[in-house]
Design a protein around this motif. Structure first.
Motif, PDB file in Angstrom:
ATOM      1  N   ARG A  45       1.856   9.061  -6.458  1.00 48.01           N
ATOM      2  CA  ARG A  45       2.248  10.454  -6.251  1.00 48.01           C
ATOM      3  C   ARG A  45       3.350  10.875  -7.216  1.00 48.01           C
ATOM      4  O   ARG A  45       3.320  11.963  -7.790  1.00 48.01           O
ATOM      5  CB  ARG A  45       2.718  10.649  -4.796  1.00 48.01           C
ATOM      6  CG  ARG A  45       1.550  10.796  -3.820  1.00 48.01           C
ATOM      7  CD  ARG A  45       1.890  10.412  -2.406  1.00 48.01           C
ATOM      8  NE  ARG A  45       2.966  11.196  -1.815  1.00 48.01           N
ATOM      9  CZ  ARG A  45       3.359  11.076  -0.547  1.00 48.01           C
ATOM     10  NH1 ARG A  45       2.760  10.239   0.257  1.00 48.01           N
ATOM     11  NH2 ARG A  45       4.328  11.810  -0.080  1.00 48.01           N
ATOM     12  N   VAL A  46       4.294   9.963  -7.408  1.00 51.66           N
ATOM     13  CA  VAL A  46       5.415  10.284  -8.311  1.00 51.66           C
ATOM     14  C   VAL A  46       4.910  10.462  -9.736  1.00 51.66           C
ATOM     15  O   VAL A  46       5.235  11.455 -10.405  1.00 51.66           O
ATOM     16  CB  VAL A  46       6.484   9.167  -8.261  1.00 51.66           C
ATOM     17  CG1 VAL A  46       7.496   9.336  -9.388  1.00 51.66           C
ATOM     18  CG2 VAL A  46       7.193   9.170  -6.929  1.00 51.66           C
ATOM     19  N   LEU A  47       4.099   9.528 -10.194  1.00 51.52           N
ATOM     20  CA  LEU A  47       3.654   9.590 -11.588  1.00 51.52           C
ATOM     21  C   LEU A  47       2.756  10.796 -11.830  1.00 51.52           C
ATOM     22  O   LEU A  47       2.786  11.395 -12.908  1.00 51.52           O
ATOM     23  CB  LEU A  47       2.947   8.287 -11.977  1.00 51.52           C
ATOM     24  CG  LEU A  47       3.869   7.047 -11.956  1.00 51.52           C
ATOM     25  CD1 LEU A  47       3.097   5.784 -12.287  1.00 51.52           C
ATOM     26  CD2 LEU A  47       5.044   7.217 -12.913  1.00 51.52           C
TER      27      LEU A  47
ATOM     28  N   LEU B 196       5.271  17.585 -15.034  1.00 47.10           N
ATOM     29  CA  LEU B 196       6.567  18.160 -15.403  1.00 47.10           C
ATOM     30  C   LEU B 196       6.890  17.832 -16.858  1.00 47.10           C
ATOM     31  O   LEU B 196       6.446  16.818 -17.384  1.00 47.10           O
ATOM     32  CB  LEU B 196       7.684  17.572 -14.525  1.00 47.10           C
ATOM     33  CG  LEU B 196       7.682  17.918 -13.046  1.00 47.10           C
ATOM     34  CD1 LEU B 196       8.737  17.090 -12.335  1.00 47.10           C
ATOM     35  CD2 LEU B 196       7.962  19.395 -12.832  1.00 47.10           C
TER      36      LEU B 196
ATOM     37  N   GLU C 248       1.190   3.971  -3.111  1.00 40.74           N
ATOM     38  CA  GLU C 248       0.881   5.388  -2.841  1.00 40.74           C
ATOM     39  C   GLU C 248       2.013   6.281  -3.368  1.00 40.74           C
ATOM     40  O   GLU C 248       1.763   7.301  -4.014  1.00 40.74           O
ATOM     41  CB  GLU C 248       0.692   5.589  -1.334  1.00 40.74           C
ATOM     42  CG  GLU C 248       0.075   6.932  -0.999  1.00 40.74           C
ATOM     43  CD  GLU C 248      -0.022   7.144   0.506  1.00 40.74           C
ATOM     44  OE1 GLU C 248      -0.208   6.164   1.238  1.00 40.74           O
ATOM     45  OE2 GLU C 248       0.094   8.322   0.922  1.00 40.74           O
ATOM     46  N   VAL C 249       3.229   5.856  -3.081  1.00 39.84           N
ATOM     47  CA  VAL C 249       4.385   6.632  -3.556  1.00 39.84           C
ATOM     48  C   VAL C 249       4.401   6.673  -5.084  1.00 39.84           C
ATOM     49  O   VAL C 249       4.589   7.734  -5.692  1.00 39.84           O
ATOM     50  CB  VAL C 249       5.707   6.018  -3.038  1.00 39.84           C
ATOM     51  CG1 VAL C 249       6.914   6.629  -3.743  1.00 39.84           C
ATOM     52  CG2 VAL C 249       5.846   6.236  -1.543  1.00 39.84           C
ATOM     53  N   ARG C 250       4.164   5.515  -5.688  1.00 36.93           N
ATOM     54  CA  ARG C 250       4.204   5.462  -7.158  1.00 36.93           C
ATOM     55  C   ARG C 250       3.162   6.399  -7.773  1.00 36.93           C
ATOM     56  O   ARG C 250       3.447   7.127  -8.724  1.00 36.93           O
ATOM     57  CB  ARG C 250       3.952   4.030  -7.627  1.00 36.93           C
ATOM     58  CG  ARG C 250       4.316   3.820  -9.092  1.00 36.93           C
ATOM     59  CD  ARG C 250       3.882   2.471  -9.586  1.00 36.93           C
ATOM     60  NE  ARG C 250       4.333   1.396  -8.713  1.00 36.93           N
ATOM     61  CZ  ARG C 250       3.866   0.154  -8.787  1.00 36.93           C
ATOM     62  NH1 ARG C 250       2.920  -0.159  -9.640  1.00 36.93           N
ATOM     63  NH2 ARG C 250       4.321  -0.781  -7.972  1.00 36.93           N
TER      64      ARG C 250
ATOM     65  N   ASP D  35       3.046  13.688 -10.203  1.00 35.29           N
ATOM     66  CA  ASP D  35       3.944  14.851 -10.233  1.00 35.29           C
ATOM     67  C   ASP D  35       4.750  14.896 -11.533  1.00 35.29           C
ATOM     68  O   ASP D  35       4.942  15.959 -12.110  1.00 35.29           O
ATOM     69  CB  ASP D  35       4.909  14.805  -9.042  1.00 35.29           C
ATOM     70  CG  ASP D  35       4.209  15.167  -7.752  1.00 35.29           C
ATOM     71  OD1 ASP D  35       3.031  15.572  -7.815  1.00 35.29           O
ATOM     72  OD2 ASP D  35       4.835  15.049  -6.676  1.00 35.29           O
ATOM     73  N   VAL D  36       5.214  13.746 -11.948  1.00 37.36           N
ATOM     74  CA  VAL D  36       6.037  13.693 -13.163  1.00 37.36           C
ATOM     75  C   VAL D  36       5.189  14.058 -14.385  1.00 37.36           C
ATOM     76  O   VAL D  36       5.676  14.701 -15.318  1.00 37.36           O
ATOM     77  CB  VAL D  36       6.667  12.286 -13.310  1.00 37.36           C
ATOM     78  CG1 VAL D  36       7.192  12.052 -14.704  1.00 37.36           C
ATOM     79  CG2 VAL D  36       7.793  12.127 -12.295  1.00 37.36           C
TER      80      VAL D  36
ATOM     81  N   GLY E  11       0.828  -1.213   0.000  1.00 34.27           N
ATOM     82  CA  GLY E  11       0.000   0.000   0.000  1.00 34.27           C
ATOM     83  C   GLY E  11       0.860   1.259   0.000  1.00 34.27           C
ATOM     84  O   GLY E  11       0.601   2.204  -0.759  1.00 34.27           O
ATOM     85  N   ALA E  12       1.892   1.229   0.860  1.00 35.37           N
ATOM     86  CA  ALA E  12       2.790   2.393   0.935  1.00 35.37           C
ATOM     87  C   ALA E  12       3.533   2.584  -0.382  1.00 35.37           C
ATOM     88  O   ALA E  12       3.726   3.710  -0.846  1.00 35.37           O
ATOM     89  CB  ALA E  12       3.786   2.197   2.079  1.00 35.37           C
ATOM     90  N   LEU E  13       3.886   1.465  -1.006  1.00 31.76           N
ATOM     91  CA  LEU E  13       4.613   1.546  -2.282  1.00 31.76           C
ATOM     92  C   LEU E  13       3.739   2.137  -3.387  1.00 31.76           C
ATOM     93  O   LEU E  13       4.163   3.030  -4.124  1.00 31.76           O
ATOM     94  CB  LEU E  13       5.059   0.145  -2.715  1.00 31.76           C
ATOM     95  CG  LEU E  13       6.326  -0.409  -2.082  1.00 31.76           C
ATOM     96  CD1 LEU E  13       6.530  -1.844  -2.524  1.00 31.76           C
ATOM     97  CD2 LEU E  13       7.523   0.428  -2.465  1.00 31.76           C
TER      98      LEU E  13
END
Lengths: 215, 213
Positions: free
Chosen positions: B75-77, B83, B71-73, B79-80, B67-69
């Protein structure tokens, strides 16, 4: 006297060498292609890079910061910086050390900001669990015992100074060599040796104290 | 070198802590092993350290939950996606400038190059600059515009008081243009020469004779 510790070290290194067989070479080659595609703007290639390394980055961040929320923020920042600066990465060199260095730098920044806010290294065990592959044969009592032991180890780790904790985590928990740890932390091997020596002795004392043994 | 077995155990502790994971060089390792054979206390320390190291290695089995992983993915995707990747020209320029070198190496190289160019430029004669004075001309090295200076200066007086209080913040020997009036008075008799040393409190005046000695 027990067997020489270098024996197990040599066996570990041999196992590591044997694991770097054609499969590793193929993986490195694939990663190189993914990096080049990501640099040219391919978002799916970048996603693949994230998928391959997110566990390593998040786990390392968690071990360095001791808080899963901070570790998630750190991992997010690490991958954003990766996206931003991937074109600066030399694809002829291994990617992991570069990523580890980036992770350590981001965690250091977050740790400093946290210290300014007066927060300390904390551990949130609920977000972590043992690897299921290793838990199949364990009974609930030993599981509880090991949970307790891990909590105690993390609490002892929280007491270490920031630099010692970083060296200790990379060398003794992540399993990097002294040279790799020195490179990741931007210092010399002699400094790392001094830091891990101090950290190991402090950890031993903390463990002995918490288990009622000789401090 | 003092044998390890004669050292106190306090100084050996740090080496034992490195020995436990094979972080010592061969020479130190042998010395620690020699000490351990004769010291039960350090042998016990080694056993404790081996146990604690085994416990730390068990921490490697701890993994983050999926779940934590994810969530990070996510958020990263997200944000990316907002950009833009680095433009092609920036990548090309970066590769051209740094050419596979580490940034620090490249920046240090540019800095050294700039210093060398600056040194060469300063060493070249510049158009429009004043011609350098004839080194054989006494006027080129004479200092006669000191306000306290008069023609009554004699060699004897100079020898009697060779050190004068300096003007502050002068660090190098200076050569000032001669004052016409005083130069006329002194004519070719004596040209006092002022040396300003690195120490701002020390000035040396030298009155050479006609022969230049």
């Amino acid at each position: 006297m027990s067997t020489h510790p270098n024996t197990s070290l040599l066996m570990d290194q041999a196992a590591l060498w044997m694991s770097r067989t054609p499969h590793e070479g193929r993986a490195a080659s694939e990663l190189k292609k993914l990096i080049m595609l990501a640099v040219s703007g391919n978002s799916q290639a970048f996603e693949q890079i994230v998928v391959r390394h997110e566990r390593r980055v998040l786990t390392l961040s968690w071990r360095l910061l001791g808080s899963i929320e901070d570790a998630q923020d750190a991992a997010q920042e690490v991958f954003l910086r990766t996206f931003k600066y991937l074109h600066r990465f030399d694809v002829q060199k291994p990617f992991e050390p570069w990523l580890v260095r980036l992770t350590v730098n981001v965690c250091r920044d977050i740790g400093r900001k946290r210290a300014e806010r007066g927060l300390v290294f904390v551990e949130t065990e609920k977000e972590f669990h043992r690897d299921d592959r290793g838990a199949a044969n364990s009974d609930p009592f030993s599981e509880l015992q090991s949970e307790e032991q891990r909590r105690m180890l993390y609490q002892a780790m929280a007491m270490l100074p920031e630099k010692e904790r970083a060296a200790f985590v990379l060398r003794d928990i992540e399993g990097l060599s002294t040279g790799e740890t020195a490179e990741a932390l931007g210092t010399t091997e002699a400094t790392i040796r001094s830091q891990i020596s101090s950290a190991r002795l402090k950890m031993r004392k903390a463990i002995a104290k918490s288990t009622g043994g000789r401090p | 070198m003092k044998p390890m077995s004669r050292l106190n155990c306090g100084s050996v502790e740090s080496l034992v802590a490195l020995y436990v994971e094979g972080d010592l060089r061969d020479a130190d390792r042998l010395r620690v092993e020699k000490h351990l054979t004769s010291c039960a206390g350090c042998g016990a320390l080694l056993l404790e350290l081996q146990e604690s190291q085994a416990a730390f290695k068990a921490l490697r089995q701890g993994v983050v939950n999926s779940g934590a992983l994810s969530e990070v993915r996510a958020r990263v995707l997200k944000d990316v996606g907002d950009l833009d990747p680095a433009p092609a020209w920036a990548i090309a320029v970066h590769r051209l400038i740094f050419a596979g070198l580490r940034h620090r190496t490249a920046i240090a190289g540019v800095a050294v190059g700039a210093l060398l160019l600056g040194g060469v430029w300063l060493g070249l004669p510049h158009r429009g600059a004043q011609p350098s004075p004839d080194p054989d001309s006494p006027a080129a090295i004479a200092v006669v515009n000191e306000p306290s200076f008069h023609s009554e200066w004699t060699e004897e007086r100079t020898l009697a008081k060779p050190v004068k209080t300096a003007k502050p913040r002068k660090r190098r020997a200076t050569v000032n243009p001669p004052d016409d009036r005083i130069a006329a008075q002194t004519n070719s008799v004596q040209f006092p020469i002022k040396f300003v040393t690195d120490d701002p409190n020390i000035i040396i005046y030298w009155l050479p004779s006609d022969k230049g000695d």
